[in-house]
Design a protein around this motif. Structure first.
Motif, PDB file in Angstrom:
ATOM      1  N   UNK A 103     -14.234  26.665  59.588  1.00 28.32           N
ATOM      2  CA  UNK A 103     -13.770  28.015  59.873  1.00 28.32           C
ATOM      3  C   UNK A 103     -14.306  28.484  61.219  1.00 28.32           C
ATOM      4  N   UNK A 104     -15.539  28.105  61.525  1.00 20.01           N
ATOM      5  CA  UNK A 104     -16.124  28.494  62.813  1.00 20.01           C
ATOM      6  C   UNK A 104     -15.319  27.933  63.974  1.00 20.01           C
ATOM      7  N   UNK A 105     -14.903  26.686  63.867  1.00 20.98           N
ATOM      8  CA  UNK A 105     -14.100  26.077  64.928  1.00 20.98           C
ATOM      9  C   UNK A 105     -12.762  26.808  65.085  1.00 20.98           C
ATOM     10  N   UNK A 155      -3.031  15.070  61.215  1.00 20.45           N
ATOM     11  CA  UNK A 155      -3.212  14.114  62.316  1.00 20.45           C
ATOM     12  C   UNK A 155      -1.919  13.844  63.066  1.00 20.45           C
ATOM     13  N   UNK A 156      -0.754  14.078  62.444  1.00 16.84           N
ATOM     14  CA  UNK A 156       0.540  13.851  63.093  1.00 16.84           C
ATOM     15  C   UNK A 156       1.130  15.133  63.677  1.00 16.84           C
ATOM     16  N   UNK A 157       0.328  16.186  63.753  1.00  9.87           N
ATOM     17  CA  UNK A 157       0.747  17.476  64.306  1.00  9.87           C
ATOM     18  C   UNK A 157       1.781  18.184  63.450  1.00  9.87           C
ATOM     19  N   UNK A 158       1.828  17.855  62.155  1.00  9.06           N
ATOM     20  CA  UNK A 158       2.665  18.610  61.233  1.00  9.06           C
ATOM     21  C   UNK A 158       1.942  19.909  60.881  1.00  9.06           C
ATOM     22  N   UNK A 159       2.661  21.001  60.832  1.00 10.04           N
ATOM     23  CA  UNK A 159       2.065  22.278  60.487  1.00 10.04           C
ATOM     24  C   UNK A 159       1.740  22.300  58.994  1.00 10.04           C
ATOM     25  N   UNK A 160       0.445  22.521  58.705  1.00 13.33           N
ATOM     26  CA  UNK A 160      -0.008  22.566  57.319  1.00 13.33           C
ATOM     27  C   UNK A 160      -0.239  23.997  56.868  1.00 13.33           C
ATOM     28  N   UNK A 161      -0.804  24.792  57.772  1.00 10.85           N
ATOM     29  CA  UNK A 161      -1.119  26.166  57.391  1.00 10.85           C
ATOM     30  C   UNK A 161      -1.334  27.043  58.605  1.00 10.85           C
ATOM     31  N   UNK A 162      -1.695  28.302  58.336  1.00 15.45           N
ATOM     32  CA  UNK A 162      -1.904  29.286  59.389  1.00 15.45           C
ATOM     33  C   UNK A 162      -3.104  30.142  59.010  1.00 15.45           C
ATOM     34  N   UNK A 163      -3.929  30.448  60.006  1.00 16.08           N
ATOM     35  CA  UNK A 163      -5.053  31.344  59.784  1.00 16.08           C
ATOM     36  C   UNK A 163      -4.967  32.478  60.790  1.00 16.08           C
ATOM     37  N   UNK A 187     -10.210  38.833  57.609  1.00 20.18           N
ATOM     38  CA  UNK A 187     -10.683  40.051  56.944  1.00 20.18           C
ATOM     39  C   UNK A 187     -10.726  39.871  55.427  1.00 20.18           C
ATOM     40  N   UNK A 188      -9.698  39.198  54.911  1.00 23.08           N
ATOM     41  CA  UNK A 188      -9.693  38.972  53.466  1.00 23.08           C
ATOM     42  C   UNK A 188     -10.814  38.033  53.055  1.00 23.08           C
ATOM     43  N   UNK A 189     -11.104  37.036  53.887  1.00 16.75           N
ATOM     44  CA  UNK A 189     -12.180  36.088  53.577  1.00 16.75           C
ATOM     45  C   UNK A 189     -13.542  36.772  53.587  1.00 16.75           C
ATOM     46  N   UNK A 195     -20.296  27.653  56.822  1.00 13.57           N
ATOM     47  CA  UNK A 195     -20.067  26.366  56.152  1.00 13.57           C
ATOM     48  C   UNK A 195     -18.640  26.183  55.644  1.00 13.57           C
ATOM     49  N   UNK A 196     -17.847  27.242  55.657  1.00 16.43           N
ATOM     50  CA  UNK A 196     -16.492  27.168  55.109  1.00 16.43           C
ATOM     51  C   UNK A 196     -15.589  26.288  55.963  1.00 16.43           C
ATOM     52  N   UNK A 197     -14.629  25.659  55.275  1.00 15.46           N
ATOM     53  CA  UNK A 197     -13.640  24.826  55.961  1.00 15.46           C
ATOM     54  C   UNK A 197     -12.348  25.649  56.101  1.00 15.46           C
ATOM     55  N   UNK A 198     -11.614  25.395  57.169  1.00 16.32           N
ATOM     56  CA  UNK A 198     -10.386  26.151  57.406  1.00 16.32           C
ATOM     57  C   UNK A 198      -9.370  25.933  56.292  1.00 16.32           C
ATOM     58  N   UNK A 199      -9.384  24.728  55.697  1.00 16.92           N
ATOM     59  CA  UNK A 199      -8.424  24.425  54.630  1.00 16.92           C
ATOM     60  C   UNK A 199      -8.626  25.304  53.408  1.00 16.92           C
ATOM     61  N   UNK A 200      -9.843  25.867  53.272  1.00 21.57           N
ATOM     62  CA  UNK A 200     -10.137  26.700  52.105  1.00 21.57           C
ATOM     63  C   UNK A 200      -9.638  28.140  52.261  1.00 21.57           C
ATOM     64  N   UNK A 201      -9.396  28.557  53.474  1.00 22.79           N
ATOM     65  CA  UNK A 201      -9.060  29.978  53.706  1.00 22.79           C
ATOM     66  C   UNK A 201      -7.715  30.181  54.395  1.00 22.79           C
ATOM     67  N   UNK A 202      -7.077  29.124  54.830  1.00 16.99           N
ATOM     68  CA  UNK A 202      -5.810  29.275  55.547  1.00 16.99           C
ATOM     69  C   UNK A 202      -4.686  29.641  54.589  1.00 16.99           C
ATOM     70  N   UNK A 203      -3.595  30.145  55.145  1.00 17.82           N
ATOM     71  CA  UNK A 203      -2.370  30.407  54.387  1.00 17.82           C
ATOM     72  C   UNK A 203      -1.488  29.168  54.471  1.00 17.82           C
ATOM     73  N   UNK A 204      -1.202  28.580  53.342  1.00 13.65           N
ATOM     74  CA  UNK A 204      -0.365  27.377  53.331  1.00 13.65           C
ATOM     75  C   UNK A 204       1.126  27.758  53.336  1.00 13.65           C
ATOM     76  N   UNK A 205       1.956  26.883  53.921  1.00 14.78           N
ATOM     77  CA  UNK A 205       3.396  27.132  53.966  1.00 14.78           C
ATOM     78  C   UNK A 205       3.755  28.423  54.673  1.00 14.78           C
ATOM     79  N   UNK A 206       3.243  28.645  55.893  1.00  7.35           N
ATOM     80  CA  UNK A 206       3.529  29.908  56.591  1.00  7.35           C
ATOM     81  C   UNK A 206       4.983  29.998  57.057  1.00  7.35           C
ATOM     82  N   UNK A 207       5.400  31.213  57.380  1.00  8.28           N
ATOM     83  CA  UNK A 207       6.733  31.415  57.953  1.00  8.28           C
ATOM     84  C   UNK A 207       6.801  30.740  59.315  1.00  8.28           C
ATOM     85  N   UNK A 208       7.929  30.077  59.585  1.00  5.02           N
ATOM     86  CA  UNK A 208       8.115  29.390  60.865  1.00  5.02           C
ATOM     87  C   UNK A 208       9.493  29.711  61.424  1.00  5.02           C
TER      88      UNK A 208
END
Length: 333
Positions: A229-231, A249-257, A263-265, A274-287
């Protein structure tokens, strides 16, 4: 001692309004009279223009010249190439602007303007087709024309019957009628209109694409799905879009933060360090796709109450990002 100028007596408000309304009534009746006469000559005028391989050259003196200039501008913006030539200047060299393929639209309510009549022999010799717009069907200009459009009116709105009022309104309306009839005949569309108005709001809505406003390359905020999350926060701060994409790794969009996700986090017991971005991101964002219109992005943001979008290609690869501020700068919204 200086004497102050005598101010005129204040006019009666009701009389002023009545005078203004009378003008509208007279000009309304004038337009109705001209509309009733619209027929074969109007159709012939349209056909002359449609069959021409050149442009429409509008010309006229005085108030008729002002109307001719506006008609030329309306024609040009609705799919019929046109421009205005001042008849006085035409006699001193500007006739060279008129080619033999052009159709000349000459305006003179009297049909006897010397500056216009002087041009007729040259135009006839060159082979130009002539459409005359006058209030006198028996005038010299009307008689010389291939097609005459009668814009005579029952009365001028000017109580002195001196200032062109109803007659110029009728001529202007006839020009609009020509432009719209030609527009319909050519199948002219809103997209065509936008191409001749790229700086206008319609042009921006119909011509500006996502690729014209999105951030890409080094300006595109993105982190790997395995990032902390820090990164992600550092990437968001660096790219200053208030969000970052999360990709594999293939530049496919997985989520959005986004800032909102942060603020919600923070409302939870989450350890930011210590949190990972995968734990707090929004999956399947609007594109949105890069080839779509910027106006579509605005509609999507409005419909889903979001401030940013990620741009992906047909295979889901991340190619860009944009937010509401990008649309505001582009004056799409």
């Amino acid at each position: 001692m200086a004497v102050s100028p005598q101010l005129p007596h204040p006019a009666d408000a009701a009389a002023l309004v009545a005078s203004g309304r009378r003008v509208f009534e007279i000009e309304r009746d004038a337009l109705g009279a001209v509309a009733e006469r619209l027929g074969e000559a109007f159709s012939q005028a349209c056909q002359l223009v449609l069959q021409s391989k050149g442009r429409v050259v509008a010309t006229g003196m005085g108030k008729s010249g002002h109307v001719a200039r506006k008609i030329a501008a309306t024609l040009a913006s609705t799919g019929t190439p046109a421009f205005y030539v001042h008849p006085g200047e035409a006699g001193h060299g500007d006739l060279g602007m008129i080619t033999e393929a052009d159709v000349v639209l000459a305006l003179s309510y009297s049909g006897e303007s010397d500056e216009l009549l002087m041009l007729l022999p040259v135009l006839k010799r060159q082979g130009n087709r002539l459409i005359a717009m006058t209030g006198r069907p028996q005038s010299s200009l009307a008689s010389a024309a291939d097609v005459h459009l009668d814009v005579s009116v029952p009365a001028e709105a000017c109580p002195l019957a001196l200032a062109p009022t109803s007659s110029t309104t009728a001529s202007l309306a006839m020009g609009d009628a020509l432009a719209v009839a030609l527009l319909d005949a050519r199948g002219f569309t809103a997209d065509d209109f936008a191409r001749s108005h790229p700086a206008g709001s319609l042009g921006r809505r119909l011509l500006l694409h996502i690729t014209d406003v999105m951030h890409s390359g080094d300006e595109l905020p993105r982190v790997d799905v395995g990032a902390s999350l820090s990164e992600a926060l550092v990437e968001m701060s660096r790219k200053r879009l208030g969000m970052t994409a999360v990709v594999d790794a293939d530049n496919h969009l997985i989520g959005l933060f986004t800032d909102g996700d942060l603020r919600r986090a923070l409302d939870t017991d989450l350890d930011v360090r210590s949190a990972r971005i995968a734990d707090v991101m929004t999956r399947g964002p609007r594109t949105i796709g890069a080839d779509q219109l910027a106006a579509e992005a605005a509609q999507l943001m409005e419909a889903h109450k979001i401030n940013g979008l990620m741009v992906v290609d047909g295979d889901g690869h991340l190619v860009g990002a944009l937010n509401i501020h990008d649309l505001l700068r582009a004056r799409v919204v």
